[in-house]
Write an enzyme that holds these catalytic residues in place. Sequence first.
Site, PDB file in Angstrom:
ATOM      1  N   GLY A   1      45.738  80.665 -86.484  1.00 29.03           N
ATOM      2  CA  GLY A   1      46.482  80.975 -85.617  1.00 29.03           C
ATOM      3  C   GLY A   1      46.850  79.010 -85.164  1.00 29.03           C
ATOM      4  O   GLY A   1      47.166  79.095 -84.024  1.00 29.03           O
TER       5      GLY A   1
ATOM      6  N   ASN B   1      48.534  77.626 -85.866  1.00 28.86           N
ATOM      7  CA  ASN B   1      50.289  77.022 -85.503  1.00 28.86           C
ATOM      8  C   ASN B   1      50.502  77.578 -84.346  1.00 28.86           C
ATOM      9  O   ASN B   1      51.423  77.224 -83.707  1.00 28.86           O
ATOM     10  CB  ASN B   1      50.754  76.990 -87.214  1.00 28.86           C
ATOM     11  CG  ASN B   1      50.780  76.396 -88.265  1.00 28.86           C
ATOM     12  OD1 ASN B   1      51.844  75.507 -87.648  1.00 28.86           O
ATOM     13  ND2 ASN B   1      49.630  76.466 -88.913  1.00 28.86           N
TER      14      ASN B   1
ATOM     15  N   HIS C   1      55.768  77.538 -94.138  1.00 31.59           N
ATOM     16  CA  HIS C   1      54.739  77.461 -95.832  1.00 31.59           C
ATOM     17  C   HIS C   1      54.116  76.584 -96.272  1.00 31.59           C
ATOM     18  O   HIS C   1      55.119  74.917 -95.623  1.00 31.59           O
ATOM     19  CB  HIS C   1      55.848  77.595 -96.489  1.00 31.59           C
ATOM     20  CG  HIS C   1      54.990  78.423 -98.297  1.00 31.59           C
ATOM     21  ND1 HIS C   1      54.252  79.584 -98.385  1.00 31.59           N
ATOM     22  CD2 HIS C   1      54.823  77.404 -99.445  1.00 31.59           C
ATOM     23  CE1 HIS C   1      53.576  79.126 -99.580  1.00 31.59           C
ATOM     24  NE2 HIS C   1      54.115  78.613-100.343  1.00 31.59           N
TER      25      HIS C   1
HETATM   26  C1  GRF Z   1      49.719  77.603 -92.740  1.00 31.85           C
HETATM   27  O1  GRF Z   1      48.942  77.113 -93.519  1.00 31.85           O
HETATM   28  C2  GRF Z   1      51.058  78.218 -92.943  1.00 31.85           C
HETATM   29  O2  GRF Z   1      51.967  77.300 -93.488  1.00 31.85           O
HETATM   30  C3  GRF Z   1      50.783  79.948 -93.886  1.00 31.85           C
HETATM   31  O3  GRF Z   1      49.592  80.450 -93.623  1.00 31.85           O
HETATM   32  C4  GRF Z   1      48.486  79.190 -92.839  1.00 31.85           C
HETATM   33  C5  GRF Z   1      48.285  79.609 -90.862  1.00 31.85           C
HETATM   34  O4  GRF Z   1      47.864  79.178 -90.232  1.00 31.85           O
HETATM   35  N1  GRF Z   1      51.612  80.661 -93.956  1.00 31.85           N
HETATM   36  P1  GRF Z   1      47.347  79.091 -88.639  1.00 31.85           P
HETATM   37  O5  GRF Z   1      46.589  80.617 -88.882  1.00 31.85           O
HETATM   38  O6  GRF Z   1      48.099  79.257 -88.466  1.00 31.85           O
HETATM   39  O7  GRF Z   1      46.020  77.901 -88.454  1.00 31.85           O
END
Ligand code: GRF
Length: 193
Positions: free
Chosen positions: A11, A13, A108
């Site tokens: 999480g 992001n 992505h």
């Molecule tokens: C990120 O690298 C995103 O691009 C991919 O999954 C990962 C998620 O990371 N789809 P986080 O859970 O947000 O730390």
Amino acid sequence: MRAAILASGNGSNFEAIITAVKKQEIAMEVAFVFSDKKEAFVLERAKNHQVPAVSFSPNEFSSKELYETELLRLLEKHQVEWVILAGYMRIVGPCLLTAFPQRIINIHPSLLPDFPGLHGIRDAFFGKVAQTGVTIHYIDAGIDTGPIIAQEVVEILPNETLESLETKIHQVEHRLYPKVLAEISDNYKGAVK
Ligand code: GRF
């Protein structure tokens, strides 16, 4: 715009997005965070930010369609307009795609169409390419194939390690996703006025 964030893991992001929302850099309300994994750390992060956190697994349903129907019921109940995928490790099925046409966004960790799938960073690193990056796109029925909204290049240097590349990619993600969502929310605000 009113959004829900779907995530399966750490999480980071989500953390970047909610931080920007709180600073009023994105004109977005986060109705809830959903995870298909009950142990996902993103649920803790949501609680720390006083964002409602919901979790159930497809294993609790007899089909993927019923799982997505329950998720759709939740999205409708919360009057969600946009679905933001942030490390949601599942293919979105027709039930949600039909309900949110061009309203489901994904991030992505590669320069799509190169290196789609679960291991975008690793595949680029071992693919020995000179450049990879981050892509933000609308989703469609394919795996990481929908229309691209934004991309940023990340160089793979001669002395790069997988770990250093991961760090660089995540840094770009945490800057690019809030920026793109800010632009989308501004356009949306203008469009619905
Ligand atoms: C990120 O690298 C995103 O691009 C991919 O999954 C990962 C998620 O990371 N789809 P986080 O859970 O947000 O730390």
